[in-house]
Design a protein around this motif. Sequence first.
Motif, PDB file in Angstrom:
ATOM      1  N   LYS A 188      -6.153  -2.798  -4.640  1.00 25.44           N
ATOM      2  CA  LYS A 188      -4.554  -2.887  -5.453  1.00 25.44           C
ATOM      3  C   LYS A 188      -3.495  -2.708  -4.592  1.00 25.44           C
ATOM      4  O   LYS A 188      -2.467  -2.934  -5.188  1.00 25.44           O
ATOM      5  CB  LYS A 188      -4.790  -1.887  -6.572  1.00 25.44           C
ATOM      6  CG  LYS A 188      -5.985  -2.177  -7.728  1.00 25.44           C
ATOM      7  CD  LYS A 188      -5.824  -1.057  -8.761  1.00 25.44           C
ATOM      8  CE  LYS A 188      -7.181  -1.296  -9.700  1.00 25.44           C
ATOM      9  NZ  LYS A 188      -7.269   0.000 -10.582  1.00 25.44           N
ATOM     10  N   ILE A 189      -3.558  -2.418  -3.391  1.00 28.36           N
ATOM     11  CA  ILE A 189      -2.421  -2.187  -2.623  1.00 28.36           C
ATOM     12  C   ILE A 189      -1.943  -3.532  -2.464  1.00 28.36           C
ATOM     13  O   ILE A 189      -2.388  -4.664  -2.164  1.00 28.36           O
ATOM     14  CB  ILE A 189      -2.542  -1.431  -1.376  1.00 28.36           C
ATOM     15  CG1 ILE A 189      -3.523  -1.865  -0.120  1.00 28.36           C
ATOM     16  CG2 ILE A 189      -3.078   0.101  -1.762  1.00 28.36           C
ATOM     17  CD1 ILE A 189      -3.609  -1.111   0.837  1.00 28.36           C
ATOM     18  N   LYS A 190      -0.634  -3.557  -2.107  1.00 24.86           N
ATOM     19  CA  LYS A 190       0.229  -4.698  -1.647  1.00 24.86           C
ATOM     20  C   LYS A 190      -0.586  -5.331  -0.300  1.00 24.86           C
ATOM     21  O   LYS A 190      -0.708  -4.762   0.591  1.00 24.86           O
ATOM     22  CB  LYS A 190       1.735  -4.513  -1.498  1.00 24.86           C
ATOM     23  CG  LYS A 190       2.591  -4.078  -2.779  1.00 24.86           C
ATOM     24  CD  LYS A 190       3.557  -3.950  -2.517  1.00 24.86           C
ATOM     25  CE  LYS A 190       4.564  -3.543  -3.786  1.00 24.86           C
ATOM     26  NZ  LYS A 190       5.931  -3.273  -3.722  1.00 24.86           N
ATOM     27  N   ALA A 191      -0.286  -6.662  -0.214  1.00 24.85           N
ATOM     28  CA  ALA A 191      -0.858  -7.382   0.927  1.00 24.85           C
ATOM     29  C   ALA A 191      -0.224  -6.887   2.457  1.00 24.85           C
ATOM     30  O   ALA A 191      -0.957  -6.639   3.428  1.00 24.85           O
ATOM     31  CB  ALA A 191      -0.775  -8.897   0.908  1.00 24.85           C
ATOM     32  N   THR A 218       1.166   5.291  -1.802  1.00 24.11           N
ATOM     33  CA  THR A 218       1.262   3.826  -2.060  1.00 24.11           C
ATOM     34  C   THR A 218       1.893   3.459  -3.226  1.00 24.11           C
ATOM     35  O   THR A 218       2.537   2.532  -3.386  1.00 24.11           O
ATOM     36  CB  THR A 218      -0.196   3.411  -2.376  1.00 24.11           C
ATOM     37  OG1 THR A 218      -0.612   4.393  -3.402  1.00 24.11           O
ATOM     38  CG2 THR A 218      -1.023   3.309  -1.127  1.00 24.11           C
ATOM     39  N   ARG A 219       2.535   4.671  -4.008  1.00 21.40           N
ATOM     40  CA  ARG A 219       3.312   4.289  -5.152  1.00 21.40           C
ATOM     41  C   ARG A 219       4.647   5.018  -4.765  1.00 21.40           C
ATOM     42  O   ARG A 219       4.675   6.347  -4.614  1.00 21.40           O
ATOM     43  CB  ARG A 219       2.628   5.005  -6.376  1.00 21.40           C
ATOM     44  CG  ARG A 219       1.687   4.123  -6.907  1.00 21.40           C
ATOM     45  CD  ARG A 219       1.716   4.609  -8.316  1.00 21.40           C
ATOM     46  NE  ARG A 219       0.338   3.767  -8.906  1.00 21.40           N
ATOM     47  CZ  ARG A 219      -0.586   4.204  -9.858  1.00 21.40           C
ATOM     48  NH1 ARG A 219      -0.181   5.343 -10.714  1.00 21.40           N
ATOM     49  NH2 ARG A 219      -1.541   3.423 -10.381  1.00 21.40           N
TER      50      ARG A 219
END
Length: 185
Positions: free
Chosen positions: A73-76, A161-162
């Motif tokens: 789910k993390i950004k590319a 990550t957030r």
Amino acid sequence: LELAERNLKTQPAGLGEIRRLVGSTAGAVRYCITKHSNPLAHDLPTDFRNLNRRILADIECQLEITGEEHLQKIKAILADDLFLFYKECLMNVSRHSKATAVRIVLHATPDRIELCVEDNGRGLPAGTPPSLQRRAALLGARVESARPPTGGTRISLTLKTRRRSAPARFFERHRSRIPKLWTPR
């Protein structure tokens, strides 16, 4: 290759080897085209395992991954930078540590990713390597290096990550002043 096989009366000895190389090259070309069209596409657990096999081929390696569903789910761009940080760690182990064993732990939650790469090599001369500091800065992460009691080197990366929204960050920073700025009537 097919024309050569059809038109030659006797099959040369190396034709099977050529066929194998063509098949292998076709697979590599497909991989490169996929990476070129979507360079930031990562399946981090698979990519980490593949990287271990290529870079740490002659070093005993233990890889433990938890929270794989959160890594998807993390950004590319974040996945790409994390992959490059990991690759830099493995290259340092391979080139400089003279290690015989490496233990890697990758732990992901909805809010953070923690990566620990520990080897049994000769240890770092002083502090975290500048290359890892730069990569951690690009990630917006915290990196630490240590010498475990058993010897070698431990590199630990902690990545949130957030990120909180700008208003939430403002409130957090100025929480003590908020009652002074506004009082209910």
